[in-house]
Design an enzyme around this catalytic site. Structure first.
Site, PDB file in Angstrom:
ATOM      1  N   ASP A  60       0.862  -1.180   0.000  1.00 31.80           N
ATOM      2  CA  ASP A  60       0.000   0.000   0.000  1.00 31.80           C
ATOM      3  C   ASP A  60       0.898   1.229   0.000  1.00 31.80           C
ATOM      4  OD1 ASP A  60      -2.375   1.662   0.337  1.00 31.80           O
ATOM      5  OD2 ASP A  60      -1.677   1.940   2.400  1.00 31.80           O
ATOM      6  N   GLY A  74       1.328   4.946   0.281  1.00 30.47           N
ATOM      7  CA  GLY A  74       0.682   6.153   0.771  1.00 30.47           C
ATOM      8  C   GLY A  74       1.516   7.384   0.483  1.00 30.47           C
ATOM      9  N   ASP A  87      -6.785   3.084  -1.498  1.00 30.64           N
ATOM     10  CA  ASP A  87      -6.600   2.658  -0.107  1.00 30.64           C
ATOM     11  C   ASP A  87      -7.914   2.653   0.657  1.00 30.64           C
ATOM     12  OD1 ASP A  87      -6.688   5.455  -0.367  1.00 30.64           O
ATOM     13  OD2 ASP A  87      -5.410   5.794   1.380  1.00 30.64           O
TER      14      ASP A  87
END
Length: 252
Positions: free
Chosen positions: A6, A8, A106
């Site tokens: 993920d 970010g 996300d």
């Protein structure tokens, strides 16, 4: 085993799923300029003790400049598909917003995992660069949510626009009334943020006419969640587990 990532704005979470469980996970800084070769070296370093290639990979990213580099790097480390969460990927989540395509990957992944783990209705609070609040209604559809500046961003804004204030450690002070500048800033940021979350949950519950389960994730979740009067479950593997679920839903 499955590689899950993920990406970010500030940090990238990397994990390895074994037997449908996130067995290993790491958090590294997100560097927008990092190349596919650099990601490949970084990932190989993290996965030193794990036999390669892995069966496949699932990636969510809110940093477009990093998405393709991560995808290329992951392709060299797996023996199956690399699923990048976005339009056209089967998530199993109905999105009832004005423009479903603009919902961050996300946030979709978090909602998928939250439904699987906690049922519906459920609210996900992600304490990242932005603090996001995502709402899944009683029928299991994603309804939308809220986006606010995260704690680090709030502190940067405060320090950057004042002459005498400085950065402080993001820990809760012993009381709400700060007795010095440091504890006053800590109180304003942390208790203020906790109060914002409590108010948000109350308003959401009134709008959906149900009291949702509330789950928090993100680096600062363990700091803020205990300060809220709302009962909140802290789940630090929520996003990575959501990637596992979505990968499996592709029939791979």
């Amino acid at each position: 085993m499955l590689l899950v990532m993920d990406v970010g704005n500030s940090t990238t979470a990397v994990g390895v799923v074994n037997d449908d469980r996130v067995a290993d996970r790491w958090r590294v800084s997100t560097v927008t300029e990092r190349t596919a070769d650099e990601y490949r070296l970084l990932l190989r370093g993290l996965l030193t003790a794990i036999e390669l290639p892995l069966e496949g990979a699932a990636v969510s990213s809110v940093v477009p400049a990093a998405t393709s580099a991560v995808q290329l790097a992951a392709t060299d480390l797996v023996d199956g598909p690399v699923v990048v969460v976005g339009p056209g990927v089967r998530t199993g989540l109905a999105i009832h917003t004005d423009n479903p395509r603009e919902v961050g990957a996300d946030r979709v992944v978090n909602a998928v995992a939250a439904i699987d783990r906690y049922g519906a209705p459920v609210v996900v609070v992600d304490f990242g660069t932005a603090t996001t609040v995502d709402v899944v209604g009683p029928a299991g559809a994603y309804l939308g949510g809220m986006i606010a500046p995260g704690l680090e961003v709030s502190m940067d804004g405060l320090v950057g626009h004042t002459a005498a204030l400085r950065r402080v450690e993001l820990v809760a002070p012993p009381q709400a009334i700060g007795r010095n500048t440091v504890t006053a800033i800590q109180s304003g940021l942390l208790y203020g943020h906790a109060g914002m979350i409590d108010r948000a949950i109350d308003m959401i519950a009134a709008e959906i006419e149900a009291r949702p389960a509330v789950v928090a994730t993100g680096g600062l979740a363990p700091v803020v969640a205990p300060l809220c009067r709302t009962e909140i479950v802290v789940d630090d593997s929520l996003t990575l587990d959501g990637l596992r679920i979505i990968y499996r839903r592709q029939g791979t």
